[in-house]
Design an enzyme around this catalytic site. Sequence first.
Site, PDB file in Angstrom:
ATOM      1  N   HIS A 289      48.012  46.212  57.834  1.00 43.66           N
ATOM      2  CA  HIS A 289      47.594  44.988  57.149  1.00 43.66           C
ATOM      3  C   HIS A 289      46.129  45.015  56.737  1.00 43.66           C
ATOM      4  CE1 HIS A 289      51.355  42.935  57.555  1.00 43.66           C
ATOM      5  NE2 HIS A 289      51.382  43.114  58.856  1.00 43.66           N
ATOM      6  N   HIS A 366      26.324  46.640   5.732  1.00 46.78           N
ATOM      7  CA  HIS A 366      26.375  45.991   7.054  1.00 46.78           C
ATOM      8  C   HIS A 366      26.551  47.053   8.157  1.00 46.78           C
ATOM      9  CE1 HIS A 366      27.674  43.110  10.188  1.00 46.78           C
ATOM     10  NE2 HIS A 366      27.175  42.178   9.386  1.00 46.78           N
TER      11      HIS A 366
END
Length: 464
Positions: A289, A366
């Site tokens: 766990h 751009h």
Amino acid sequence: MDTEKQTTLGGSFTLFGKGLHTGLSLTVTFNPAPENFGYKIQRIDLEGQPIVDAVAENVVETNRGTVVQSGEARISTIEHGMSALYALGIDNCLIQVNGPEFPILDGAADAYVKKIMSVGIVKQNAPKDYYIIRKKIEVRDEENGSIITILPDEDFSITAMCSFNSKFISSQFATLDNISNYATEIAPARTFVFVRDVVPLLEANLIKGGDLDNAIVIYERQVEQDKLDKLADLLHVPHIDATKIGYIQHRPLQWDNECTRHKLLDIIGDMALIGKPIKGRIIATRPGHSINNKFARQMRREIRKHEVQAPIYDPNDKPLMDNVRIRQLLPHRYPMQLVDKVVAMGATTIVGVKNVTANEPFFQGHFPEEPVMPGVLQIEAMAQCGGLLVLSQLEEPEKWSTYFLKIDDVKFRRKVVPGDTLLFRVELLGPVRHGISSMKGYMFVGDNVVSEATFTAQIIKNKE
């Protein structure tokens, strides 16, 4: 690419039994929950306490089973019930417990599975939100040698390799290749304990509800007869010969590797605390766990880092729509056709691709020295992809066009530059009504979201 739906329980059910640690008579009730609710646990024997989110961050102890807590609401040994929910595909559930722990029942998840199957599973409106493993993730515990690794896979599968400090039961291996086999191959596997571990717990009054009906007790190292007699008295079973090594139990083993199958059960229960179902293969070495929760916390961090995942794109796959078909549906032409192909599409979702090259005309201005794709064109590209989704569902789609009505919640997260391959994922936010459609779009480069927007469009028939 039809969207799989989240599911919840078809009805409520209650299970009765003793608590492993308290020995108290307890009930746990599982209730259907609204969509996008997740797993939540409520102590109904306490007043004024918050409902606990069943997530890894709320785990406060793993020594004797997974324990979650928020405020004074502490609930232990939740892993067996959570394992059944996760394995059976339940996404949302409200769990009500009349005490500090889930009842131990038969020490497995079998009773939970049978009850879930008896009340049934119902689909919800929300799409099922898998977290798809794209790369190896590993968590280690250097002190005890525990390792959990997860690798990319098309579905969920899991393998556990256990090494016990015992001559009687040393190493075991177990695997679950298909989660649909959980009910028969994993759920009945009972919890287990070694005599060397259970005696101190019993003497400390930490296990009051355990017996030979809900656990496998392994007697693998000979102890003095009086200690074994004391254990037998605590378990309310006849005395046994201390020279006979083996299993102490009422029920025979169901599999030679039942102990490791139970480890798989526990891992799946702790994985439920991640908050999303996973597609990946887990390989666990010496799991427990503690390492399970450590792994669940790491997965929670990964999910937050990639909250919106990029679609899976294989350039070798044949597209659903190529450049020719796109030109038949969309009126856009050079330099404004911004979707090169469509690679996946369902009733409410579409995935498109654009390859950004240094020859894009917008890079001339751009910007000449630092080419960056304009944000407005990124939004336009997503909208074109969404338009293909809507138009493909119409009769004679070539006779219709889509037009912007509104754009909201626009975010630009990084620059788009020459060489990027853009993936668009656009989904309908609701059905098309009166020719109006609202959509949410994401644009990805690799695994990262580079821009997103919500937009509303109108579908208008072209002039003859």
